[in-house]
Design a protein around this motif. Structure first.
Motif, PDB file in Angstrom:
ATOM      1  N   HIS A 110      15.600 -29.461 -35.593  1.00  6.82           N
ATOM      2  CA  HIS A 110      16.585 -29.643 -35.570  1.00  6.82           C
ATOM      3  C   HIS A 110      17.784 -29.247 -34.769  1.00  6.82           C
ATOM      4  N   PHE A 111      18.728 -29.610 -34.672  1.00  8.43           N
ATOM      5  CA  PHE A 111      19.901 -28.528 -33.839  1.00  8.43           C
ATOM      6  C   PHE A 111      21.479 -29.760 -34.778  1.00  8.43           C
ATOM      7  N   ILE A 112      22.002 -28.726 -35.053  1.00  5.81           N
ATOM      8  CA  ILE A 112      23.494 -29.188 -35.883  1.00  5.81           C
ATOM      9  C   ILE A 112      24.753 -28.156 -34.964  1.00  5.81           C
ATOM     10  N   CYS A 113      25.598 -28.798 -34.262  1.00  6.99           N
ATOM     11  CA  CYS A 113      27.077 -28.106 -34.015  1.00  6.99           C
ATOM     12  C   CYS A 113      28.074 -29.013 -34.185  1.00  6.99           C
ATOM     13  N   LYS A 114      29.109 -28.272 -34.679  1.00 13.18           N
ATOM     14  CA  LYS A 114      30.390 -28.387 -34.646  1.00 13.18           C
ATOM     15  C   LYS A 114      31.723 -28.773 -33.587  1.00 13.18           C
ATOM     16  N   PHE A 115      31.962 -28.785 -33.400  1.00 17.37           N
ATOM     17  CA  PHE A 115      32.948 -29.540 -31.809  1.00 17.37           C
ATOM     18  C   PHE A 115      33.738 -29.952 -32.278  1.00 17.37           C
ATOM     19  N   TYR A 116      35.081 -29.802 -31.088  1.00 18.13           N
ATOM     20  CA  TYR A 116      36.203 -30.305 -31.765  1.00 18.13           C
ATOM     21  C   TYR A 116      36.376 -31.304 -29.902  1.00 18.13           C
ATOM     22  N   GLN A 117      36.650 -32.484 -30.419  1.00 17.51           N
ATOM     23  CA  GLN A 117      36.869 -33.759 -29.348  1.00 17.51           C
ATOM     24  C   GLN A 117      37.406 -33.918 -28.788  1.00 17.51           C
ATOM     25  N   GLY A 118      37.373 -34.397 -27.538  1.00 14.25           N
ATOM     26  CA  GLY A 118      37.356 -34.381 -26.179  1.00 14.25           C
ATOM     27  C   GLY A 118      36.788 -35.467 -25.271  1.00 14.25           C
ATOM     28  N   ALA A 119      38.059 -35.012 -23.410  1.00  9.43           N
ATOM     29  CA  ALA A 119      37.140 -35.597 -22.811  1.00  9.43           C
ATOM     30  C   ALA A 119      35.167 -35.306 -22.689  1.00  9.43           C
ATOM     31  N   GLU A 120      35.258 -34.311 -22.806  1.00  7.23           N
ATOM     32  CA  GLU A 120      33.690 -34.279 -22.474  1.00  7.23           C
ATOM     33  C   GLU A 120      32.897 -34.127 -22.947  1.00  7.23           C
ATOM     34  N   ASP A 121      32.607 -34.499 -24.645  1.00  6.66           N
ATOM     35  CA  ASP A 121      32.306 -34.564 -25.788  1.00  6.66           C
ATOM     36  C   ASP A 121      31.432 -35.508 -24.944  1.00  6.66           C
ATOM     37  N   LYS A 122      31.604 -36.556 -24.363  1.00  7.15           N
ATOM     38  CA  LYS A 122      29.659 -37.840 -24.492  1.00  7.15           C
ATOM     39  C   LYS A 122      29.188 -37.136 -23.501  1.00  7.15           C
ATOM     40  N   GLU A 123      29.055 -36.181 -22.538  1.00 11.37           N
ATOM     41  CA  GLU A 123      28.240 -35.356 -21.990  1.00 11.37           C
ATOM     42  C   GLU A 123      27.686 -34.861 -22.511  1.00 11.37           C
ATOM     43  N   LEU A 124      28.183 -34.071 -23.562  1.00  6.13           N
ATOM     44  CA  LEU A 124      27.365 -33.269 -24.202  1.00  6.13           C
ATOM     45  C   LEU A 124      26.210 -34.296 -25.482  1.00  6.13           C
ATOM     46  N   GLU A 125      26.963 -35.005 -25.459  1.00  6.96           N
ATOM     47  CA  GLU A 125      25.744 -36.210 -26.669  1.00  6.96           C
ATOM     48  C   GLU A 125      24.853 -36.137 -25.373  1.00  6.96           C
ATOM     49  N   MET A 126      24.711 -37.132 -24.368  1.00  8.25           N
ATOM     50  CA  MET A 126      23.801 -37.250 -23.227  1.00  8.25           C
ATOM     51  C   MET A 126      23.092 -36.432 -22.931  1.00  8.25           C
ATOM     52  N   GLN A 127      23.655 -34.795 -22.659  1.00  6.75           N
ATOM     53  CA  GLN A 127      22.425 -33.877 -22.715  1.00  6.75           C
ATOM     54  C   GLN A 127      21.444 -33.792 -24.123  1.00  6.75           C
ATOM     55  N   LEU A 128      22.269 -33.820 -25.771  1.00  6.64           N
ATOM     56  CA  LEU A 128      21.180 -34.249 -26.759  1.00  6.64           C
ATOM     57  C   LEU A 128      20.251 -35.152 -26.629  1.00  6.64           C
ATOM     58  N   LYS A 129      20.496 -36.121 -26.027  1.00  4.74           N
ATOM     59  CA  LYS A 129      19.665 -36.740 -25.833  1.00  4.74           C
ATOM     60  C   LYS A 129      18.462 -37.363 -25.408  1.00  4.74           C
ATOM     61  N   GLY A 130      18.533 -35.842 -24.498  1.00  4.42           N
ATOM     62  CA  GLY A 130      18.170 -36.444 -23.722  1.00  4.42           C
ATOM     63  C   GLY A 130      16.800 -34.962 -24.516  1.00  4.42           C
ATOM     64  N   LEU A 131      17.116 -34.430 -24.831  1.00  7.94           N
ATOM     65  CA  LEU A 131      16.007 -33.192 -25.931  1.00  7.94           C
ATOM     66  C   LEU A 131      15.943 -33.670 -27.182  1.00  7.94           C
ATOM     67  N   PHE A 132      16.453 -34.433 -27.846  1.00  4.86           N
ATOM     68  CA  PHE A 132      16.523 -34.803 -28.574  1.00  4.86           C
ATOM     69  C   PHE A 132      15.946 -36.495 -29.297  1.00  4.86           C
ATOM     70  N   LYS A 133      15.244 -36.961 -30.373  1.00  6.14           N
ATOM     71  CA  LYS A 133      15.125 -38.199 -30.233  1.00  6.14           C
ATOM     72  C   LYS A 133      15.843 -38.973 -31.122  1.00  6.14           C
ATOM     73  N   LYS A 134      16.708 -38.997 -32.303  1.00  2.59           N
ATOM     74  CA  LYS A 134      18.053 -39.347 -32.478  1.00  2.59           C
ATOM     75  C   LYS A 134      19.244 -38.250 -32.317  1.00  2.59           C
ATOM     76  N   VAL A 135      20.112 -38.835 -32.262  1.00  2.00           N
ATOM     77  CA  VAL A 135      21.031 -38.096 -31.939  1.00  2.00           C
ATOM     78  C   VAL A 135      22.476 -38.667 -32.810  1.00  2.00           C
ATOM     79  N   HIS A 136      23.650 -38.313 -34.205  1.00  2.00           N
ATOM     80  CA  HIS A 136      24.624 -38.857 -34.780  1.00  2.00           C
ATOM     81  C   HIS A 136      25.413 -37.682 -34.402  1.00  2.00           C
ATOM     82  N   ARG A 137      26.770 -38.605 -34.425  1.00  2.00           N
ATOM     83  CA  ARG A 137      27.949 -37.888 -34.577  1.00  2.00           C
ATOM     84  C   ARG A 137      28.804 -38.395 -35.559  1.00  2.00           C
ATOM     85  N   LEU A 138      29.079 -37.238 -35.898  1.00  2.00           N
ATOM     86  CA  LEU A 138      29.769 -37.560 -37.341  1.00  2.00           C
ATOM     87  C   LEU A 138      30.480 -36.310 -37.918  1.00  2.00           C
TER      88      LEU A 138
END
Length: 299
Positions: free
Chosen positions: A250-278
């Motif tokens: 599992h992987f958990i990372c803090k980030f500050y919201q903005g235009a590029e976080d969608k791209e990071l989310e897509m990368q996470l979905k390529g590596l993990f079965k489930k990805v959540h933003r909260l």
């Protein structure tokens, strides 16, 4: 030209030292006022009070506790790497929830007293030599892990003999490059609470890196800058995780919201079965911080 104008042109211009001194004085007054507001807010904050009651390093512990309550990240015996661990509240939670035989390694550029049972490395995670040192540490399954006496009093008996992960038992003889990569995968959970530290300019606190206010208030107040910096750190943590996380990790990372976080989310979905933003309840409503949770690394 009048005599009055001539007199004005003859006045000496203020030196650069004058402007610099005036700026630092004004900056210091603003910083002092900000520090007082921060301290007043901390005293009223319910999570800050509860952290003190429970003996936690900081209120940030509740963010990870709430994430774990929702997604069941931790279990006994895991190997956990906490990037940006100072002052140690996330490592404290991880160590407690992976007992009795788990191991937690905290990494931070800032010196801090590690929680009980946590191994730490002080250094810049982005530096290749520090990442090499981290990998060397993790490569030995027992390093940093509590040991128990053997049946005959042998204090060096490995705790992993009856619980060895198949990925870490590949025979060295005849291994290919893919085997090399799998041998690096010794980690169950990677946590990243990293933020870029403020540049220190003057004062005694320049030599006191462990001062809580200067350490923890490390956002610039400029949304784009904080967002871009957090994306760089999240991407670095994700690249590291892709090398060291076991299948199912599992992987958990803090980030500050903005235009590029969608791209990071897509990368996470390529590596993990489930990805959540909260955004956990304990994260302040005015803060732009949020968290990605990647569950179950794909084979």
């Amino acid at each position: 030209m009048s005599s009055h104008s001539l007199y004005l042109t003859m006045l000496p211009l203020p030196s650069l030292r004058f402007y610099r001194t005036a700026y630092l004085q004004a900056f210091g007054q603003v910083r002092q006022a900000s520090s007082k507001r921060w301290q007043a807010r901390q005293q009223k904050d319910q999570f800050t009070k509860e952290a003190a009651v429970q003996g936690l390093k900081s209120r940030a512990a509740f963010k990870l506790l709430q994430i774990d309550e929702k997604y069941r990240i931790f279990k006994g015996g895991q190997t956990v790497v906490d990037l940006g661990y100072a002052p140690g509240s996330w490592s404290q939670v991880a160590a407690n929830r992976t007992q009795p035989h788990g191991r937690v390694l905290g990494v931070d550029i800032i010196p801090a007293q590690p929680p009980k049972g946590v191994s730490t490395i002080q250094g810049n995670f982005l530096a290749p030599e520090i990442q090499t040192y981290i990998r060397d540490f993790l490569r030995t399954p027992d390093r940093g892990r509590p040991r128990q006496p053997g049946l005959l009093g042998d204090t060096n008996t490995s705790l992993l003999e009856s619980n060895t992960d198949p990925e870490s038992t590949i025979k060295i003889a005849g291994k290919d490059k893919e085997d090399d990569k799998i041998l690096e995968r010794t980690v169950d959970v990677v946590l990243s609470d990293m933020s870029a530290p403020w540049h220190q300019t003057s004062g005694f606190w320049k030599r006191s890196l462990s001062a809580p206010y200067n350490r923890m208030m490390n956002t610039s107040g400029v949304s784009f800058r904080d967002h871009a910096g957090s994306m760089d750190l999240c991407n670095a943590a994700l690249r590291f995780s892709s090398d060291v996380l076991k299948t199912g990790g599992h992987f958990i990372c803090k980030f500050y919201q903005g235009a590029e976080d969608k791209e990071l989310e897509m990368q996470l979905k390529g590596l993990f079965k489930k990805v959540h933003r909260l955004k956990p309840e304990s994260s302040r409503s005015e803060s732009k911080e949020s968290f990605f949770v990647g569950l179950e690394r794909k084979p």
